[in-house]
Design a protein around this motif. Structure first.
Motif, PDB file in Angstrom:
ATOM      1  N   LEU A 112      24.774  20.316   8.984  1.00 19.93           N
ATOM      2  CA  LEU A 112      24.441  21.178   7.967  1.00 19.93           C
ATOM      3  C   LEU A 112      25.433  21.348   6.994  1.00 19.93           C
ATOM      4  O   LEU A 112      25.147  21.305   5.772  1.00 19.93           O
ATOM      5  CB  LEU A 112      24.268  22.429   8.493  1.00 19.93           C
ATOM      6  CG  LEU A 112      23.676  23.624   7.770  1.00 19.93           C
ATOM      7  CD1 LEU A 112      22.277  23.186   6.960  1.00 19.93           C
ATOM      8  CD2 LEU A 112      23.732  24.802   8.460  1.00 19.93           C
ATOM      9  N   GLY A 113      26.921  21.079   7.065  1.00 16.04           N
ATOM     10  CA  GLY A 113      27.815  21.191   6.412  1.00 16.04           C
ATOM     11  C   GLY A 113      27.929  19.823   5.513  1.00 16.04           C
ATOM     12  O   GLY A 113      28.049  19.841   4.327  1.00 16.04           O
ATOM     13  N   MET A 114      27.578  18.768   6.112  1.00 14.84           N
ATOM     14  CA  MET A 114      27.418  17.609   5.474  1.00 14.84           C
ATOM     15  C   MET A 114      26.134  17.475   4.318  1.00 14.84           C
ATOM     16  O   MET A 114      26.301  17.034   3.236  1.00 14.84           O
ATOM     17  CB  MET A 114      27.197  16.255   6.240  1.00 14.84           C
ATOM     18  CG  MET A 114      28.681  15.930   6.829  1.00 14.84           C
ATOM     19  SD  MET A 114      28.637  14.253   7.646  1.00 14.84           S
ATOM     20  CE  MET A 114      27.217  14.559   9.047  1.00 14.84           C
ATOM     21  N   VAL A 115      25.108  18.115   4.811  1.00 17.06           N
ATOM     22  CA  VAL A 115      24.003  18.161   3.954  1.00 17.06           C
ATOM     23  C   VAL A 115      24.195  19.135   2.917  1.00 17.06           C
ATOM     24  O   VAL A 115      23.926  18.653   1.659  1.00 17.06           O
ATOM     25  CB  VAL A 115      22.734  18.738   4.943  1.00 17.06           C
ATOM     26  CG1 VAL A 115      21.528  19.263   3.849  1.00 17.06           C
ATOM     27  CG2 VAL A 115      22.322  17.671   5.678  1.00 17.06           C
ATOM     28  N   LEU A 116      24.964  20.308   2.992  1.00 16.94           N
ATOM     29  CA  LEU A 116      25.180  21.300   2.184  1.00 16.94           C
ATOM     30  C   LEU A 116      26.353  20.708   0.889  1.00 16.94           C
ATOM     31  O   LEU A 116      26.140  20.967  -0.245  1.00 16.94           O
ATOM     32  CB  LEU A 116      25.641  22.525   2.517  1.00 16.94           C
ATOM     33  CG  LEU A 116      24.466  23.427   3.361  1.00 16.94           C
ATOM     34  CD1 LEU A 116      25.162  24.548   3.991  1.00 16.94           C
ATOM     35  CD2 LEU A 116      23.407  23.661   2.476  1.00 16.94           C
ATOM     36  N   GLY A 117      27.086  19.883   1.828  1.00 17.49           N
ATOM     37  CA  GLY A 117      28.132  19.114   0.634  1.00 17.49           C
ATOM     38  C   GLY A 117      27.483  18.243  -0.248  1.00 17.49           C
ATOM     39  O   GLY A 117      27.587  18.255  -1.301  1.00 17.49           O
ATOM     40  N   GLY A 118      26.387  17.468   0.238  1.00 18.43           N
ATOM     41  CA  GLY A 118      25.807  16.639  -0.467  1.00 18.43           C
ATOM     42  C   GLY A 118      25.059  17.260  -1.460  1.00 18.43           C
ATOM     43  O   GLY A 118      24.744  17.031  -2.803  1.00 18.43           O
ATOM     44  N   CYS A 119      24.379  18.582  -1.176  1.00 18.73           N
ATOM     45  CA  CYS A 119      23.788  19.134  -2.269  1.00 18.73           C
ATOM     46  C   CYS A 119      24.516  19.688  -3.422  1.00 18.73           C
ATOM     47  O   CYS A 119      24.170  19.763  -4.444  1.00 18.73           O
ATOM     48  CB  CYS A 119      23.095  20.392  -1.406  1.00 18.73           C
ATOM     49  SG  CYS A 119      21.756  20.101  -0.341  1.00 18.73           S
ATOM     50  N   VAL A 120      25.782  20.294  -2.959  1.00 16.65           N
ATOM     51  CA  VAL A 120      26.617  20.573  -4.100  1.00 16.65           C
ATOM     52  C   VAL A 120      26.999  19.358  -4.937  1.00 16.65           C
ATOM     53  O   VAL A 120      27.159  19.609  -6.240  1.00 16.65           O
ATOM     54  CB  VAL A 120      27.842  21.253  -3.490  1.00 16.65           C
ATOM     55  CG1 VAL A 120      29.094  21.505  -4.393  1.00 16.65           C
ATOM     56  CG2 VAL A 120      27.445  22.497  -2.571  1.00 16.65           C
ATOM     57  N   LEU A 121      27.375  18.172  -4.316  1.00 11.18           N
ATOM     58  CA  LEU A 121      27.690  17.248  -5.163  1.00 11.18           C
ATOM     59  C   LEU A 121      26.623  16.844  -5.963  1.00 11.18           C
ATOM     60  O   LEU A 121      26.714  16.507  -7.101  1.00 11.18           O
ATOM     61  CB  LEU A 121      27.900  15.922  -4.186  1.00 11.18           C
ATOM     62  CG  LEU A 121      28.381  14.637  -4.794  1.00 11.18           C
ATOM     63  CD1 LEU A 121      29.640  14.837  -5.555  1.00 11.18           C
ATOM     64  CD2 LEU A 121      28.384  13.643  -3.889  1.00 11.18           C
ATOM     65  N   VAL A 122      25.157  16.955  -5.712  1.00  7.89           N
ATOM     66  CA  VAL A 122      24.099  16.515  -6.329  1.00  7.89           C
ATOM     67  C   VAL A 122      24.195  17.581  -7.426  1.00  7.89           C
ATOM     68  O   VAL A 122      23.755  17.242  -8.649  1.00  7.89           O
ATOM     69  CB  VAL A 122      22.897  16.408  -5.652  1.00  7.89           C
ATOM     70  CG1 VAL A 122      21.604  16.306  -6.736  1.00  7.89           C
ATOM     71  CG2 VAL A 122      22.970  15.125  -4.700  1.00  7.89           C
ATOM     72  N   ALA A 123      24.379  18.799  -7.184  1.00  3.79           N
ATOM     73  CA  ALA A 123      23.866  19.867  -8.114  1.00  3.79           C
ATOM     74  C   ALA A 123      25.118  19.938  -9.285  1.00  3.79           C
ATOM     75  O   ALA A 123      24.966  20.385 -10.351  1.00  3.79           O
ATOM     76  CB  ALA A 123      24.002  21.199  -7.352  1.00  3.79           C
ATOM     77  N   THR A 124      26.377  19.402  -8.998  1.00  3.94           N
ATOM     78  CA  THR A 124      27.475  19.520  -9.865  1.00  3.94           C
ATOM     79  C   THR A 124      27.651  18.104 -10.582  1.00  3.94           C
ATOM     80  O   THR A 124      28.300  18.232 -11.513  1.00  3.94           O
ATOM     81  CB  THR A 124      28.716  19.913  -9.006  1.00  3.94           C
ATOM     82  OG1 THR A 124      28.952  18.860  -8.332  1.00  3.94           O
ATOM     83  CG2 THR A 124      28.580  21.382  -8.646  1.00  3.94           C
ATOM     84  N   ALA A 125      27.119  17.149 -10.308  1.00  9.88           N
ATOM     85  CA  ALA A 125      27.164  15.805 -10.622  1.00  9.88           C
ATOM     86  C   ALA A 125      26.786  15.959 -12.536  1.00  9.88           C
ATOM     87  O   ALA A 125      27.409  15.424 -13.385  1.00  9.88           O
ATOM     88  CB  ALA A 125      26.438  14.909 -10.305  1.00  9.88           C
ATOM     89  N   GLY A 126      25.641  16.495 -12.689  1.00  2.00           N
ATOM     90  CA  GLY A 126      25.024  16.601 -14.133  1.00  2.00           C
ATOM     91  C   GLY A 126      26.028  17.235 -14.919  1.00  2.00           C
ATOM     92  O   GLY A 126      26.627  16.802 -15.908  1.00  2.00           O
ATOM     93  N   PRO A 127      26.272  18.657 -14.735  1.00  4.99           N
ATOM     94  CA  PRO A 127      27.378  19.091 -15.539  1.00  4.99           C
ATOM     95  C   PRO A 127      28.741  18.678 -15.603  1.00  4.99           C
ATOM     96  O   PRO A 127      29.483  18.693 -16.695  1.00  4.99           O
ATOM     97  CB  PRO A 127      27.391  20.575 -14.771  1.00  4.99           C
ATOM     98  CG  PRO A 127      25.861  20.810 -14.156  1.00  4.99           C
ATOM     99  CD  PRO A 127      25.840  19.291 -13.577  1.00  4.99           C
ATOM    100  N   VAL A 128      29.179  18.149 -14.480  1.00  6.92           N
ATOM    101  CA  VAL A 128      30.473  17.262 -14.949  1.00  6.92           C
ATOM    102  C   VAL A 128      30.375  16.130 -15.552  1.00  6.92           C
ATOM    103  O   VAL A 128      31.522  16.066 -16.601  1.00  6.92           O
ATOM    104  CB  VAL A 128      30.837  17.001 -13.288  1.00  6.92           C
ATOM    105  CG1 VAL A 128      32.368  16.000 -13.268  1.00  6.92           C
ATOM    106  CG2 VAL A 128      31.293  18.072 -12.301  1.00  6.92           C
TER     107      VAL A 128
END
Length: 99
Positions: free
Chosen positions: A77-93
């Motif tokens: 679950l931690g890996m999945v949530l980490g991937g979600c954070v990565l996908v969510a922040t990629a565009g703004p970064v």
């Protein structure tokens, strides 16, 4: 001898003039629109994959709890949530860096 080497080294140092390059964007409008469409589709697909990952991990946790098995779903679950954070922040970064 060392003085001559130091003097020669100081003579070859090139200092920047302080101007910051400001490149212009000259990509065709049609190409820019297509790239934006593809990136938008990929962003939605990444979000959908993250939601599906959280749902699948939650279902696996519920099934293992029902069976009384101990498993390491929290790491998953931690890996999945980490991937979600990565996908969510990629565009703004990317927008911050290149925008």
């Amino acid at each position: 001898m060392l003085d001559k080497l130091v003097a020669k080294a100081h003579g070859t140092i090139v200092l920047a003039d302080g101007d910051v390059p400001n490149p212009t964007r000259d990509a065709p409008g049609a190409l820019t629109g297509k790239v934006d469409t593809v990136l938008g589709i990929l962003a939605w697909a990444g979000t959908a994959a993250g939601v599906a990952g959280v749902l699948i991990t939650g279902a696996m946790m519920a099934i293992s709890m029902r069976r009384g098995e101990g498993s390491e779903h929290m790491g998953r679950l931690g890996m999945v949530l980490g991937g979600c954070v990565l996908v969510a922040t990629a565009g703004p970064v990317v927008t911050f860096v290149f925008g």
